[in-house]
Motif scaffolding. Sequence first.
Motif, PDB file in Angstrom:
ATOM      1  N   SER A  34       0.895  -1.032   0.035  1.00  0.00           N
ATOM      2  CA  SER A  34      -0.234  -0.213   0.283  1.00  0.00           C
ATOM      3  C   SER A  34       0.387   1.658   0.151  1.00  0.00           C
ATOM      4  O   SER A  34       0.686   2.309  -1.129  1.00  0.00           O
ATOM      5  CB  SER A  34      -1.021   0.471   1.783  1.00  0.00           C
ATOM      6  N   ALA A  35       1.963   1.003   0.920  1.00  0.00           N
ATOM      7  CA  ALA A  35       2.838   1.994   0.883  1.00  0.00           C
ATOM      8  C   ALA A  35       3.458   2.560  -0.693  1.00  0.00           C
ATOM      9  O   ALA A  35       3.485   3.599  -0.729  1.00  0.00           O
ATOM     10  CB  ALA A  35       3.910   1.800   2.115  1.00  0.00           C
ATOM     11  N   ILE A  36       3.956   1.356  -0.974  1.00  0.00           N
ATOM     12  CA  ILE A  36       4.324   1.574  -2.174  1.00  0.00           C
ATOM     13  C   ILE A  36       3.491   1.879  -3.603  1.00  0.00           C
ATOM     14  O   ILE A  36       3.670   3.073  -4.105  1.00  0.00           O
ATOM     15  CB  ILE A  36       4.843   0.524  -2.969  1.00  0.00           C
ATOM     16  N   GLN A  37       1.901   2.079  -3.258  1.00  0.00           N
ATOM     17  CA  GLN A  37       1.144   2.301  -4.614  1.00  0.00           C
ATOM     18  C   GLN A  37       0.746   3.637  -4.547  1.00  0.00           C
ATOM     19  O   GLN A  37       0.856   4.448  -4.785  1.00  0.00           O
ATOM     20  CB  GLN A  37      -0.004   1.216  -4.342  1.00  0.00           C
ATOM     21  N   ILE A  38       0.065   4.527  -2.951  1.00  0.00           N
ATOM     22  CA  ILE A  38       0.505   5.537  -2.137  1.00  0.00           C
ATOM     23  C   ILE A  38       1.201   6.348  -2.782  1.00  0.00           C
ATOM     24  O   ILE A  38       1.872   7.574  -3.495  1.00  0.00           O
ATOM     25  CB  ILE A  38      -0.223   5.648  -1.179  1.00  0.00           C
ATOM     26  N   GLY A  39       2.531   6.042  -2.713  1.00  0.00           N
ATOM     27  CA  GLY A  39       3.948   6.924  -2.554  1.00  0.00           C
ATOM     28  C   GLY A  39       3.897   6.887  -4.005  1.00  0.00           C
ATOM     29  O   GLY A  39       4.162   8.178  -4.712  1.00  0.00           O
ATOM     30  N   ARG A  40       4.056   6.528  -5.114  1.00  0.00           N
ATOM     31  CA  ARG A  40       3.993   6.684  -6.359  1.00  0.00           C
ATOM     32  C   ARG A  40       3.224   7.339  -7.376  1.00  0.00           C
ATOM     33  O   ARG A  40       3.439   8.481  -7.748  1.00  0.00           O
ATOM     34  CB  ARG A  40       4.294   5.046  -6.884  1.00  0.00           C
ATOM     35  N   ALA A  41       1.975   7.042  -6.446  1.00  0.00           N
ATOM     36  CA  ALA A  41       0.647   7.810  -7.250  1.00  0.00           C
ATOM     37  C   ALA A  41       0.949   9.446  -7.045  1.00  0.00           C
ATOM     38  O   ALA A  41       0.199  10.270  -7.351  1.00  0.00           O
ATOM     39  CB  ALA A  41      -0.560   7.739  -6.375  1.00  0.00           C
ATOM     40  N   LEU A  42       1.689  10.085  -5.642  1.00  0.00           N
ATOM     41  CA  LEU A  42       2.007  11.072  -5.204  1.00  0.00           C
ATOM     42  C   LEU A  42       3.205  11.846  -5.304  1.00  0.00           C
ATOM     43  O   LEU A  42       3.531  12.990  -5.423  1.00  0.00           O
ATOM     44  CB  LEU A  42       1.535  11.186  -3.427  1.00  0.00           C
ATOM     45  N   GLU A  43       3.921  11.484  -5.861  1.00  0.00           N
ATOM     46  CA  GLU A  43       5.199  11.631  -6.882  1.00  0.00           C
ATOM     47  C   GLU A  43       5.829  12.645  -7.327  1.00  0.00           C
ATOM     48  O   GLU A  43       6.508  13.163  -7.188  1.00  0.00           O
ATOM     49  CB  GLU A  43       6.292  10.177  -7.722  1.00  0.00           C
ATOM     50  N   ASP A  44       5.117  13.508  -8.686  1.00  0.00           N
ATOM     51  CA  ASP A  44       4.566  14.156  -8.685  1.00  0.00           C
ATOM     52  C   ASP A  44       4.049  15.542  -8.266  1.00  0.00           C
ATOM     53  O   ASP A  44       4.201  16.991  -8.430  1.00  0.00           O
ATOM     54  CB  ASP A  44       3.612  14.742  -9.950  1.00  0.00           C
ATOM     55  N   LEU A  45       3.512  15.593  -6.966  1.00  0.00           N
ATOM     56  CA  LEU A  45       3.543  16.399  -6.156  1.00  0.00           C
ATOM     57  C   LEU A  45       4.328  16.736  -5.639  1.00  0.00           C
ATOM     58  O   LEU A  45       4.505  18.215  -4.634  1.00  0.00           O
ATOM     59  CB  LEU A  45       1.527  15.988  -5.234  1.00  0.00           C
ATOM     60  N   ARG A  46       5.631  16.735  -5.477  1.00  0.00           N
ATOM     61  CA  ARG A  46       6.553  17.645  -4.646  1.00  0.00           C
ATOM     62  C   ARG A  46       6.803  16.768  -3.139  1.00  0.00           C
ATOM     63  O   ARG A  46       6.707  17.935  -2.677  1.00  0.00           O
ATOM     64  CB  ARG A  46       7.080  18.532  -5.408  1.00  0.00           C
ATOM     65  N   ASN A  58      11.046  -2.524  10.720  1.00  0.00           N
ATOM     66  CA  ASN A  58      11.218  -3.902   9.266  1.00  0.00           C
ATOM     67  C   ASN A  58      11.553  -2.813   8.236  1.00  0.00           C
ATOM     68  O   ASN A  58      11.504  -2.225   7.194  1.00  0.00           O
ATOM     69  CB  ASN A  58       9.937  -4.082   8.679  1.00  0.00           C
ATOM     70  N   VAL A  59      13.363  -3.122   8.689  1.00  0.00           N
ATOM     71  CA  VAL A  59      13.970  -2.113   7.910  1.00  0.00           C
ATOM     72  C   VAL A  59      14.368  -2.882   6.224  1.00  0.00           C
ATOM     73  O   VAL A  59      14.219  -2.271   5.690  1.00  0.00           O
ATOM     74  CB  VAL A  59      15.468  -2.331   8.440  1.00  0.00           C
ATOM     75  N   GLU A  60      13.865  -4.209   6.013  1.00  0.00           N
ATOM     76  CA  GLU A  60      13.618  -5.119   4.922  1.00  0.00           C
ATOM     77  C   GLU A  60      12.883  -4.154   3.966  1.00  0.00           C
ATOM     78  O   GLU A  60      12.689  -3.314   3.178  1.00  0.00           O
ATOM     79  CB  GLU A  60      13.850  -6.050   4.683  1.00  0.00           C
ATOM     80  N   SER A  61      11.679  -3.777   4.763  1.00  0.00           N
ATOM     81  CA  SER A  61      10.510  -3.394   4.360  1.00  0.00           C
ATOM     82  C   SER A  61      10.534  -1.384   3.765  1.00  0.00           C
ATOM     83  O   SER A  61      10.071  -1.155   2.962  1.00  0.00           O
ATOM     84  CB  SER A  61       8.936  -3.479   4.790  1.00  0.00           C
ATOM     85  N   MET A  62      11.510  -1.019   4.125  1.00  0.00           N
ATOM     86  CA  MET A  62      11.733   0.210   4.535  1.00  0.00           C
ATOM     87  C   MET A  62      12.291   0.167   3.397  1.00  0.00           C
ATOM     88  O   MET A  62      12.262   1.301   1.902  1.00  0.00           O
ATOM     89  CB  MET A  62      12.399   1.152   5.801  1.00  0.00           C
ATOM     90  N   VAL A  63      13.791  -0.661   2.780  1.00  0.00           N
ATOM     91  CA  VAL A  63      14.673  -0.667   1.529  1.00  0.00           C
ATOM     92  C   VAL A  63      13.644  -0.806   0.260  1.00  0.00           C
ATOM     93  O   VAL A  63      13.823  -0.645  -0.665  1.00  0.00           O
ATOM     94  CB  VAL A  63      15.462  -1.687   2.045  1.00  0.00           C
ATOM     95  N   GLU A  64      12.257  -1.529   0.876  1.00  0.00           N
ATOM     96  CA  GLU A  64      11.898  -1.740  -0.548  1.00  0.00           C
ATOM     97  C   GLU A  64      10.930  -0.951  -1.245  1.00  0.00           C
ATOM     98  O   GLU A  64      10.909  -0.155  -2.519  1.00  0.00           O
ATOM     99  CB  GLU A  64      11.072  -3.761  -0.634  1.00  0.00           C
ATOM    100  N   ILE A  65      10.190   0.264   0.212  1.00  0.00           N
ATOM    101  CA  ILE A  65       9.662   1.359  -0.658  1.00  0.00           C
ATOM    102  C   ILE A  65      10.777   1.963  -1.171  1.00  0.00           C
ATOM    103  O   ILE A  65      10.425   2.879  -1.790  1.00  0.00           O
ATOM    104  CB  ILE A  65       8.498   1.706   0.872  1.00  0.00           C
ATOM    105  N   LYS A  66      12.015   2.421  -0.751  1.00  0.00           N
ATOM    106  CA  LYS A  66      12.717   3.919  -0.818  1.00  0.00           C
ATOM    107  C   LYS A  66      13.216   3.044  -2.336  1.00  0.00           C
ATOM    108  O   LYS A  66      13.225   4.110  -2.981  1.00  0.00           O
ATOM    109  CB  LYS A  66      13.924   3.479   0.455  1.00  0.00           C
ATOM    110  N   ASN A  67      13.290   1.383  -2.561  1.00  0.00           N
ATOM    111  CA  ASN A  67      13.756   1.984  -3.834  1.00  0.00           C
ATOM    112  C   ASN A  67      12.538   1.444  -4.169  1.00  0.00           C
ATOM    113  O   ASN A  67      12.967   2.139  -6.143  1.00  0.00           O
ATOM    114  CB  ASN A  67      14.067   0.866  -3.865  1.00  0.00           C
ATOM    115  N   LYS A  68      11.504   1.818  -4.729  1.00  0.00           N
ATOM    116  CA  LYS A  68      10.300   1.141  -5.801  1.00  0.00           C
ATOM    117  C   LYS A  68      10.010   2.958  -5.474  1.00  0.00           C
ATOM    118  O   LYS A  68       8.379   3.173  -6.268  1.00  0.00           O
ATOM    119  CB  LYS A  68       9.456   1.081  -5.094  1.00  0.00           C
ATOM    120  N   VAL A  69       9.826   3.964  -4.511  1.00  0.00           N
ATOM    121  CA  VAL A  69       8.810   5.371  -4.392  1.00  0.00           C
ATOM    122  C   VAL A  69      10.231   6.522  -4.753  1.00  0.00           C
ATOM    123  O   VAL A  69      11.262   6.061  -4.203  1.00  0.00           O
ATOM    124  CB  VAL A  69       8.750   5.556  -3.221  1.00  0.00           C
ATOM    125  N   ASN A  70       9.723   6.876  -5.401  1.00  0.00           N
ATOM    126  CA  ASN A  70      10.974   8.201  -5.568  1.00  0.00           C
ATOM    127  C   ASN A  70      10.283   9.704  -4.451  1.00  0.00           C
ATOM    128  O   ASN A  70      10.122  10.756  -5.403  1.00  0.00           O
ATOM    129  CB  ASN A  70      10.752   8.723  -7.047  1.00  0.00           C
TER     130      ASN A  70
END
Length: 203
Positions: A34-46, A58-70
Amino acid sequence: VIKTVYDRIAAMRKAGGDDLDIIIENHSNTDTISAIQIGRALEDLRIFYYEEPCHPLNVESMVEIKNKVNIPIASGERIYTRYGYRPFLEKRALHVIQPDICLCGGLTEAKKICDMAQVYDIGVQIHVCGGPIATAAALQLEATIPNFVIHEEHNANLTSAFVKGGKYYYAPKDGYYTVPELPGIGQEMSEFYIANAKKVVIE
């Protein structure tokens, strides 16, 4: 749901203009997907940064989100001591850390955490949702670190209980705080607070 989130944040961007810094605070209420989906949707809003997009330990989850959300990722109010922060720093899971002085081990431990973060080129926003003592302590620490990003002005700091809680009331003026130059951290509990505090007698 994602469209609703986007529309609301887009309205904030439109109302606040380009100079408004928007922080998305999830408080780990979203899972990784969910965090990845929401984050990607918001990327153009700076977005300034994306706070606690998943469970803060949960460090591995945080890494996955960081790598997939700009969007820069922030977390730390519920990460404790240098040892808790170590894997997040080593894996570069965060762009901004948010240690809470009252929870991470006190001023000395918080300073060490901030110094560790500087080695990894990671910024710091001290987490402040406590009272006037926590606010003053955060200001003092933030003034000593080169990787300071922004001070948290929690809405609790505007309540009468917090305003009356300290001998001095510190609040931002035109978006900026002045660091207290009084002895210690520049704050004391007020006579009002001491007189009205709950008292427990153990016999």
